[in-house]
Motif scaffolding. Structure first.
Motif, PDB file in Angstrom:
ATOM      1  N   GLN A   1       8.708  -8.857  12.831  1.00 24.18           N
ATOM      2  CA  GLN A   1       9.783  -7.887  13.023  1.00 24.18           C
ATOM      3  C   GLN A   1      10.350  -7.468  11.669  1.00 24.18           C
TER       4      GLN A   1
ATOM      5  N   ASN B   1       2.555   1.311   5.912  1.00 25.50           N
ATOM      6  CA  ASN B   1       2.466   2.053   7.175  1.00 25.50           C
ATOM      7  C   ASN B   1       1.632   1.320   8.221  1.00 25.50           C
ATOM      8  N   ASP B   2       1.601   0.002   8.150  1.00 22.45           N
ATOM      9  CA  ASP B   2       0.830  -0.781   9.110  1.00 22.45           C
ATOM     10  C   ASP B   2       1.290  -0.467  10.536  1.00 22.45           C
ATOM     11  N   PRO B   3       0.364  -0.094  11.420  1.00 26.79           N
ATOM     12  CA  PRO B   3       0.766   0.286  12.779  1.00 26.79           C
ATOM     13  C   PRO B   3       1.346  -0.865  13.599  1.00 26.79           C
ATOM     14  N   ASP B   4       0.973  -2.104  13.292  1.00 27.41           N
ATOM     15  CA  ASP B   4       1.538  -3.231  14.035  1.00 27.41           C
ATOM     16  C   ASP B   4       3.002  -3.459  13.683  1.00 27.41           C
TER      17      ASP B   4
ATOM     18  N   ALA C   1       5.013  -0.860  12.455  1.00 29.08           N
ATOM     19  CA  ALA C   1       5.644   0.396  12.894  1.00 29.08           C
ATOM     20  C   ALA C   1       7.039   0.586  12.286  1.00 29.08           C
ATOM     21  N   ILE C   2       7.117   0.455  10.979  1.00 30.73           N
ATOM     22  CA  ILE C   2       8.395   0.643  10.289  1.00 30.73           C
ATOM     23  C   ILE C   2       8.762   2.123  10.347  1.00 30.73           C
ATOM     24  N   ALA C   3       9.995   2.393  10.714  1.00 32.76           N
ATOM     25  CA  ALA C   3      10.485   3.770  10.853  1.00 32.76           C
ATOM     26  C   ALA C   3      11.063   4.242   9.513  1.00 32.76           C
TER      27      ALA C   3
ATOM     28  N   SER D   1      -3.616  -5.086   5.880  1.00 37.44           N
ATOM     29  CA  SER D   1      -2.978  -4.909   7.181  1.00 37.44           C
ATOM     30  C   SER D   1      -2.182  -6.169   7.501  1.00 37.44           C
TER      31      SER D   1
END
Length: 181
Positions: free
Chosen positions: A96, A148-151, A153-155, A173
């Motif tokens: 998280q 920008n790792d999709p897991d 998902a930092i906004a 990753s």
């Protein structure tokens, strides 16, 4: 100082008490006793780092797998979006992230303990960031997770393509990164 708990209990947002008048302002940016008394943090800070970056520069997500560093981060010029990612596998918040705007204007600081990856995006025209660390820089132990790792998902509050170093472009990753137990 006011300590604000974040969604990840070990990461703390610090809002210092600022004293201002016609001459300017004064605030205590760090006090070891206050950290221990108000935050329960007894970390010994050993190194100060200072960076200057242009708008849209994104630095991170960095950490040291050995000699891990806790960091006390603040922006003294401009504004950044500062991010901490929990990479402690045994933590209930593993994977998280939390992110906050830190600026010269709001004078907020973010306490990021060891065991977290850290990064920031410059959202103003320029930003200067100061951060204290709990251990010395050890380039042989430095690691990087893709911003920008999709897991994760930092906004990130991106308004353009971020400007990255070669090291940050080559980050791993989240699934393949070395993490803490």
């Amino acid at each position: 100082m006011k300590v604000v708990n974040t969604e990840i209990s070990d990461v703390l947002l610090i809002e210092p008490q600022v004293f201002g008048d016609a001459r300017g302002f004064f605030f205590e940016s760090y006090n070891e006793r206050s950290f221990a008394d108000k935050m329960g943090v007894t970390a010994h800070l050993v190194q100060d780092n200072h960076s200057r970056s242009s708008q849209n520069v994104l630095r991170g997500l960095h950490y040291q797998i050995q000699q891990p560093q806790g960091k006390l981060v603040r922006s003294v010029v401009g504004e950044i979006f500062d991010v901490a990612v929990d990479i402690r596998e045994s933590s209930p918040t593993f994977g998280q992230w939390v992110g906050y705007l830190l600026s010269a204007e709001n004078k907020r600081q973010l306490w990021i303990p060891a065991g977290f990856a850290h990064g920031f995006l410059v959202v103003s025209e320029v930003a200067e960031v100061l951060y204290k660390t709990t251990d010395y820089y050890a380039p042989q132990h430095e690691r990087c997770i893709l911003w920008n790792d999709p897991d994760l998902a930092i906004a990130w509050p991106l308004e353009a393509t971020p400007i990255l170093s070669a090291k940050d472009q080559a980050g791993k990753s989240f699934k393949t990164a070395e993490v803490f137990p």
